[in-house]
Enzyme design. Structure first.
Site, PDB file in Angstrom:
ATOM      1  N   SER A 143       0.807  -1.232   0.000  1.00 40.97           N
ATOM      2  CA  SER A 143       0.000   0.000   0.000  1.00 40.97           C
ATOM      3  C   SER A 143       0.840   1.283   0.000  1.00 40.97           C
ATOM      4  O   SER A 143       1.897   1.352   0.640  1.00 40.97           O
ATOM      5  CB  SER A 143      -0.891   0.003   1.243  1.00 40.97           C
ATOM      6  OG  SER A 143      -1.538   1.242   1.360  1.00 40.97           O
ATOM      7  N   SER A 150      -0.573   4.020   1.179  1.00 39.82           N
ATOM      8  CA  SER A 150      -1.180   4.851   2.226  1.00 39.82           C
ATOM      9  C   SER A 150      -0.198   5.246   3.332  1.00 39.82           C
ATOM     10  O   SER A 150      -0.216   6.406   3.765  1.00 39.82           O
ATOM     11  CB  SER A 150      -2.402   4.148   2.827  1.00 39.82           C
ATOM     12  OG  SER A 150      -3.436   4.126   1.880  1.00 39.82           O
ATOM     13  N   ASN A 197     -14.295   2.352   5.709  1.00 44.00           N
ATOM     14  CA  ASN A 197     -12.859   2.281   5.398  1.00 44.00           C
ATOM     15  C   ASN A 197     -12.040   3.105   6.377  1.00 44.00           C
ATOM     16  O   ASN A 197     -10.816   3.130   6.290  1.00 44.00           O
ATOM     17  CB  ASN A 197     -12.565   2.724   3.954  1.00 44.00           C
ATOM     18  CG  ASN A 197     -12.615   4.230   3.791  1.00 44.00           C
ATOM     19  OD1 ASN A 197     -13.343   4.921   4.515  1.00 44.00           O
ATOM     20  ND2 ASN A 197     -11.852   4.754   2.851  1.00 44.00           N
ATOM     21  N   LYS A 209     -13.766  -4.383   5.231  1.00 43.76           N
ATOM     22  CA  LYS A 209     -14.604  -3.176   5.180  1.00 43.76           C
ATOM     23  C   LYS A 209     -16.043  -3.421   5.651  1.00 43.76           C
ATOM     24  O   LYS A 209     -16.690  -2.502   6.155  1.00 43.76           O
ATOM     25  CB  LYS A 209     -14.632  -2.620   3.756  1.00 43.76           C
ATOM     26  CG  LYS A 209     -13.333  -1.920   3.352  1.00 43.76           C
ATOM     27  CD  LYS A 209     -13.473  -1.344   1.955  1.00 43.76           C
ATOM     28  CE  LYS A 209     -12.365  -0.367   1.640  1.00 43.76           C
ATOM     29  NZ  LYS A 209     -12.548   0.278   0.341  1.00 43.76           N
ATOM     30  N   ALA A 213     -16.225  -0.236  -4.542  1.00 44.35           N
ATOM     31  CA  ALA A 213     -15.914   1.093  -5.094  1.00 44.35           C
ATOM     32  C   ALA A 213     -17.150   1.679  -5.778  1.00 44.35           C
ATOM     33  O   ALA A 213     -17.459   2.861  -5.616  1.00 44.35           O
ATOM     34  CB  ALA A 213     -14.761   0.982  -6.084  1.00 44.35           C
ATOM     35  N   GLY A 241      -7.797   6.638 -11.231  1.00 43.31           N
ATOM     36  CA  GLY A 241      -8.200   6.542  -9.827  1.00 43.31           C
ATOM     37  C   GLY A 241      -7.229   7.137  -8.823  1.00 43.31           C
ATOM     38  O   GLY A 241      -7.462   7.049  -7.621  1.00 43.31           O
ATOM     39  N   SER A 293      -9.139  -1.984   4.779  1.00 45.86           N
ATOM     40  CA  SER A 293      -9.328  -2.326   3.374  1.00 45.86           C
ATOM     41  C   SER A 293      -9.735  -3.788   3.316  1.00 45.86           C
ATOM     42  O   SER A 293     -10.051  -4.401   4.338  1.00 45.86           O
ATOM     43  CB  SER A 293      -8.057  -2.002   2.579  1.00 45.86           C
ATOM     44  OG  SER A 293      -8.341  -2.088   1.199  1.00 45.86           O
ATOM     45  N   GLY A 314     -20.319  -0.940 -12.365  1.00 41.29           N
ATOM     46  CA  GLY A 314     -19.749  -1.594 -11.181  1.00 41.29           C
ATOM     47  C   GLY A 314     -20.592  -1.331  -9.960  1.00 41.29           C
ATOM     48  O   GLY A 314     -20.935  -0.174  -9.671  1.00 41.29           O
ATOM     49  N   ASP A 359     -14.320   6.617   0.469  1.00 44.41           N
ATOM     50  CA  ASP A 359     -14.015   6.324  -0.946  1.00 44.41           C
ATOM     51  C   ASP A 359     -14.853   7.179  -1.903  1.00 44.41           C
ATOM     52  O   ASP A 359     -14.345   7.711  -2.894  1.00 44.41           O
ATOM     53  CB  ASP A 359     -14.260   4.838  -1.255  1.00 44.41           C
ATOM     54  CG  ASP A 359     -13.250   3.932  -0.571  1.00 44.41           C
ATOM     55  OD1 ASP A 359     -12.079   4.324  -0.461  1.00 44.41           O
ATOM     56  OD2 ASP A 359     -13.639   2.834  -0.150  1.00 44.41           O
TER      57      ASP A 359
END
Ligand code: NAD
Length: 290
Positions: A22, A24, A94, A73, A137, A257, A69, A133, A109
């Site tokens: 990640s 993050s 999240n 979640k 997400a 994204g 994540s 989708g 998100d």
């Protein structure tokens, strides 16, 4: 002697599995350092076998908060004290904030996606969009778009385990928001073409375009697109998916994204610290290309 970590440093966690790849930690630790805030953000391998204990540890150790994540979640919700209205609608969290032992779950998100549009000067409020989708997400984007004032939305999903979720999301948004939402099968290409033609923006919120589906798109030909259509993809690796490449070549404005990822992080960061992430600095650090 290093003074980066002291006895007063507050911990922020990212609990997921797998998670060691990640970005993050780099993002949040850089933002904290840049603002002179005494936080350290660390990754922990957590899945459903140890999630309950990990959240109990957040309470015991007075951890200020963290991110969740996959695969946590949805499962984490049962261990929290409060859930924000947006997270309630998404059925997922999240972000956790620990206020003196009270753990609240948020979802950032969708906020991240909508802020990335705004940051790029793309306005969808009061307009119609098409989102493909209905997974994690997709639902986050759909809920936040409806809450923020998108007027009309068409959701598509193929006939898989997320299909019914898409139908349920459309029903919920029609009931709880002012957005008029329709759901269609992704296999219905005539309908997909018609809905895109009627929309100002097409959003991909599926994993089509990312490894192992890299190089693929469900849009059969560029005739589905037109130059004044904005096309976005929740995927940021690769930076340009097959969909975004086709859209760019058709003359569309495109957005990957990266912005969604940055701004969901910025929204979490604000919840924990009360401070705004230094966005221009973060974009440079993350190597943004837009
Ligand atoms: P998910 O597993 O919850 O949902 C997967 C979605 O992809 C479903 O809608 C499913 O129907 C669809 N799908 C899968 N294979 C397909 C195929 N062959 N054809 C058509 N549709 C197909 O996953 P998610 O968490 O919603 O993630 C979806 C994508 O969004 C991933 O690529 C992920 O990396 C990306 N994402 C990006 C961010 C960000 O911050 N930019 C955040 C979350 C997810």
């Amino acid at each position: 002697m290093s003074e980066r970590i002291t006895g007063h440093t507050e911990l922020l966690t990212l609990m997921a599995y797998p998670i060691r790849h990640s970005k993050s930690p780099a993002m949040h630790n850089e933002a904290a350092a840049c603002l002179g805030l005494d936080y350290a953000y660390l990754c922990f391998d957590v899945d459903q076998s140890n999630l309950k204990e990990a959240i109990a540890a957040m309470r015991a150790l007075k951890v200020r908060g963290g991110n969740l994540s996959m695969p946590n979640k949805i499962a984490a919700m049962q261990y929290l004290d409060r859930i924000s209205p947006e997270a309630q609608m998404c059925g997922a969290v999240n972000t956790i904030v620990n206020d003196d032992g009270v753990l609240t779950g948020y979802i950032t998100d969708g906020i991240g996606y909508m802020r990335s549009l705004k940051d790029a000067g793309i306005d969808v409020i009061g307009k119609k969009i098409t989102v493909v989708g209905a997974g994690g997400a997709g639902k986050a984007i759909e809920v936040q778009a409806a809450l923020d004032g998108v007027k009309e939305m068409s959701i598509f999903n193929r006939r898989d385990e997320f299909h019914q979720r898409g139908i349920d999301t459309a029903a919920m948004l029609n009931e709880q928001t002012g957005c008029k939402v329709s759901f269609y099968d992704l296999e219905d290409l005539d309908r997909l073409k018609a809905e895109i033609a009627d929309s100002c923006l097409l959003a991909n919120a599926t994993c089509v375009g990312m490894n192992p589906l890299e190089g693929r798109t469900y849009i059969p030909d560029p005739g589905f697109l037109r130059p004044d259509l904005v096309v976005t993809d929740a995927i940021y690796a690769p930076e340009e998916t097959a969909l975004l490449k086709m859209a760019r070549e058709a003359g569309c404005r495109t957005l990957n994204g990266q912005g969604m990822m940055l701004f969901q992080g910025a929204a979490s960061f604000k919840l924990w610290t009360g401070m705004d992430m230094p966005i221009p600095h973060m974009k440079e650090m993350l190597g943004f290309r837009w």
